[in-house]
Write a protein that holds these residues in place. Sequence first.
Motif, mmCIF file in Angstrom:
data_model
loop_
_atom_site.group_PDB
_atom_site.id
_atom_site.type_symbol
_atom_site.label_atom_id
_atom_site.label_comp_id
_atom_site.label_asym_id
_atom_site.label_seq_id
_atom_site.Cartn_x
_atom_site.Cartn_y
_atom_site.Cartn_z
ATOM 1 N N VAL A 401 0.893 -1.170 0.000
ATOM 2 C CA VAL A 401 0.000 0.000 0.000
ATOM 3 C C VAL A 401 0.923 1.209 0.000
ATOM 4 O O VAL A 401 1.354 1.691 1.041
ATOM 5 N N ASP A 402 1.255 1.676 -1.188
ATOM 6 C CA ASP A 402 2.328 2.651 -1.374
ATOM 7 C C ASP A 402 1.912 4.043 -0.899
ATOM 8 O O ASP A 402 0.937 4.615 -1.397
ATOM 9 N N SER A 403 2.648 4.590 0.063
ATOM 10 C CA SER A 403 2.352 5.938 0.564
ATOM 11 C C SER A 403 2.615 7.008 -0.481
ATOM 12 O O SER A 403 2.160 8.144 -0.329
ATOM 13 N N GLU A 404 3.345 6.657 -1.564
ATOM 14 C CA GLU A 404 3.607 7.612 -2.636
ATOM 15 C C GLU A 404 2.555 7.561 -3.738
ATOM 16 O O GLU A 404 2.637 8.315 -4.698
ATOM 17 N N HIS A 405 1.572 6.673 -3.611
ATOM 18 C CA HIS A 405 0.509 6.589 -4.624
ATOM 19 C C HIS A 405 -0.324 7.871 -4.586
ATOM 20 O O HIS A 405 -0.663 8.370 -3.507
ATOM 21 N N PRO A 406 -0.659 8.439 -5.740
ATOM 22 C CA PRO A 406 -1.406 9.711 -5.755
ATOM 23 C C PRO A 406 -2.678 9.692 -4.927
ATOM 24 O O PRO A 406 -2.976 10.654 -4.208
ATOM 25 N N ILE A 408 -3.401 7.754 -2.360
ATOM 26 C CA ILE A 408 -3.061 7.639 -0.937
ATOM 27 C C ILE A 408 -2.571 8.981 -0.408
ATOM 28 O O ILE A 408 -2.940 9.415 0.701
ATOM 29 N N LYS A 409 -1.744 9.679 -1.179
ATOM 30 C CA LYS A 409 -1.202 10.966 -0.736
ATOM 31 C C LYS A 409 -2.309 12.008 -0.581
ATOM 32 O O LYS A 409 -2.262 12.854 0.319
ATOM 33 N N LYS A 410 -3.329 11.940 -1.460
ATOM 34 C CA LYS A 410 -4.424 12.913 -1.381
ATOM 35 C C LYS A 410 -5.459 12.537 -0.322
ATOM 36 O O LYS A 410 -6.337 13.334 -0.017
ATOM 37 N N GLY A 411 -5.355 11.331 0.220
ATOM 38 C CA GLY A 411 -6.359 10.883 1.182
ATOM 39 C C GLY A 411 -7.712 10.662 0.547
ATOM 40 O O GLY A 411 -8.745 10.817 1.211
ATOM 41 N N ALA A 412 -7.733 10.284 -0.737
ATOM 42 C CA ALA A 412 -8.993 10.150 -1.471
ATOM 43 C C ALA A 412 -9.491 8.720 -1.492
ATOM 44 O O ALA A 412 -9.978 8.230 -2.506
ATOM 45 N N VAL A 413 -9.359 8.007 -0.385
ATOM 46 C CA VAL A 413 -9.861 6.634 -0.301
ATOM 47 C C VAL A 413 -10.796 6.531 0.899
ATOM 48 O O VAL A 413 -10.607 7.220 1.911
ATOM 49 N N ASP A 414 -11.809 5.676 0.785
ATOM 50 C CA ASP A 414 -12.783 5.541 1.870
ATOM 51 C C ASP A 414 -12.575 4.254 2.656
ATOM 52 O O ASP A 414 -13.519 3.666 3.178
ATOM 53 N N ALA A 415 -11.334 3.788 2.717
ATOM 54 C CA ALA A 415 -10.990 2.611 3.514
ATOM 55 C C ALA A 415 -9.654 2.873 4.186
ATOM 56 O O ALA A 415 -8.855 3.687 3.732
ATOM 57 N N THR A 416 -9.420 2.198 5.290
ATOM 58 C CA THR A 416 -8.135 2.352 5.974
ATOM 59 C C THR A 416 -7.046 1.626 5.178
ATOM 60 O O THR A 416 -7.330 0.749 4.365
ATOM 61 N N PHE A 417 -5.801 2.001 5.433
ATOM 62 C CA PHE A 417 -4.692 1.363 4.731
ATOM 63 C C PHE A 417 -4.624 -0.126 5.064
ATOM 64 O O PHE A 417 -4.303 -0.948 4.203
ATOM 65 N N SER A 418 -4.939 -0.476 6.302
ATOM 66 C CA SER A 418 -4.919 -1.885 6.692
ATOM 67 C C SER A 418 -6.004 -2.670 5.960
ATOM 68 O O SER A 418 -5.789 -3.826 5.572
ATOM 69 N N GLU A 419 -7.165 -2.046 5.753
ATOM 70 C CA GLU A 419 -8.237 -2.718 5.023
ATOM 71 C C GLU A 419 -7.829 -2.965 3.572
ATOM 72 O O GLU A 419 -8.099 -4.028 3.007
ATOM 73 N N ILE A 420 -7.175 -1.976 2.954
ATOM 74 C CA ILE A 420 -6.714 -2.157 1.571
ATOM 75 C C ILE A 420 -5.717 -3.304 1.504
ATOM 76 O O ILE A 420 -5.764 -4.147 0.603
ATOM 77 N N ASP A 450 5.342 1.565 2.872
ATOM 78 C CA ASP A 450 4.046 0.945 3.155
ATOM 79 C C ASP A 450 3.256 1.808 4.132
ATOM 80 O O ASP A 450 3.663 1.985 5.281
ATOM 81 N N ALA A 451 2.118 2.335 3.680
ATOM 82 C CA ALA A 451 1.317 3.237 4.509
ATOM 83 C C ALA A 451 0.691 2.528 5.697
ATOM 84 O O ALA A 451 0.324 3.177 6.680
ATOM 85 N N ASN A 452 0.570 1.207 5.636
ATOM 86 C CA ASN A 452 -0.089 0.445 6.710
ATOM 87 C C ASN A 452 0.915 -0.172 7.676
ATOM 88 O O ASN A 452 0.552 -1.052 8.461
#
Length: 620
Positions: A401-406, A408-420, A450-452
């Motif tokens: 779960v790449d913290s450098e992914h666009p 992920i960086k924008k916080g535009a996901v509706d799930a936690t990093f662990s869930e992904i 890894d963001a998680n």
Amino acid sequence: MATNEELKREFNRSGFALVEEDEILKRCVTLCINYSLKPSDLVSSWELYHLNRQLIEQTVKKDEMDGFILHLQNQQKEAIMAEESGLHIYSNRDVDMLLEGIPEDTEEIVTTPTHKSQRLHPDPFDSINRSKDYGCSSGKSVGRVTPFGTRINKFVVKFNIGNAAVQVENGNDNDVENSEDDMIIKRAQTSQRCSLKVNGSGPEPGCRFMYDRTEDKFNALENRITKHADALVASGLYEELMDPAVASQRSIFAVGMICCDGEGHLNDKSILLQSSAERTSGQRVPLDLNRLNQFSIFPGQIVGIEGQNPSGHYLTASKLVDSVPLTQTADLDQPPAKKQTIKQEVLTPVGESREGSEVSFIIASGPFTTSDNLLFEPLNELLAYARRKPPQLLVLLGPFVDSEHPEIKKGAVDATFSEIFQVEVLRKLQDYVEFMGSEVRVVLVPSIRDANHDFIFPQPPFYIHIPELEHQITSLSNPGTFEANQVKVGCCTVDVLKQLSGEEFSRNASGVPTDRMSRLASHLLRQRSFYPLYPPPENLPYDSTLAPQAIQISSIPDILLLPSDMRYFVKVLSVGEGEDATKCVCVNPGRLAKGEGAGTFVELTYKGGPESMHASIISI
């Protein structure tokens, strides 16, 4: 239908200026159509978004549109929920129920089936799996056509080494193999299960970190210098150690760490040698290497220097030794209990010959999804390939779960990093090992990206608790070492090759060709460290308390995995001289996903030694 003129007029009426006008108006027209909005309604939504974000300038910029799309999506969802209060909003569990064929009105608690026959396995050759969209700000549907999905050439061999060549596979020519009957036959013919022994010298999950003091940093450096000095003296090849800062008319031998005189990179005028504070004065003395026609140095490297310092202010080198003798392989700093544990894990069992050791790998390094979505299509394709040509060991190196992914960086996901991580990585790996049977094994190595996971280096392994599959899915620390069928493997997911490349200062003899990537990788083996560079970059969370034991290479591995952004390669490194030289296969598999496109992975079979192994770098 909304037009460009109407939208521009509404924006101007509200006092907003358009930057990159044509592009913004084009996207706004599309939004009006998709969300059934009038120009005035869209501009009103923009005003609300502008106020909520507390933007200062009265402008509409292209880079703000992704956030605005997410704002429109939330508005639409809230409006629907307000109109239909009894509406059921589907969750990940609901989607899983539908995919598994479970009726929606069941009153039983739905859990993951543990028996293999109860699980619904996806088509192993279909890269579009049960991936979720996670509310990406792009607002596009999961089933959209992606650049990765429209690629033409699939599984093309980019580089091949060894006797056995891997045939080029194209996704359009596998119709026969795609049948379920063929897959069952192939699964029954999987290679014999390999043994796996993990070296537990890395930090454990939940460990305390980033509490190192200045004293800890000093002691770590001092121990490195002292240990290398002891090894060089014990070899009997060099004279007694002298203080390089003391004036002497005769030739001396000194051991110290290469440092830079300033904040820039090493050059002829900025090289310093820092000696041991315990054995010598611990002072830094300028080092002159102009008499040497060949060398390769970097900050943090421990070297032995033969030379003269007649004035006490400048050490002129006549010889540079950058490698610890091969006879010194034990970690002298570790307590007896730790030494004993490592020996039990890495030594060859009595009665077994390493000449017959053989193991097949598929090695891939993250990111495992392209930068335009979180569908994890490259990972799906890799697992589909592993089902067709099953290895004994599938080695996956982070980030997952790449913290450098666009997104992920924008916080535009509706799930936690662990869930992904659980849904897109662990669940798919669980399906893979259950489908293929007990013969296959998977090894995961985390990354500081890894963001998680913990943002620390050295890094503890992932905490993975799948009781029925714990013997098939294993997580290592970063860096980490393990032994598969008596083949020693070391790996580090920090891009140490790229960092060494930026800090190295070298000189080569004229007319002698050199392999720079082999030289960079050899530094790790010569220094007996997965990360010999010091000081580390500011963006590396280096912990001086955890590092001394975790990054130590106690013995030369058979295979060294160093994923990097630099060009992929498979190279045979040689450490030592003559018949006593030890060989190691160094692998950089490249990245499985590169931007919006496909990357590469490595398929490798190791048979007793580098001479009989074969490897292929394959574009996914």
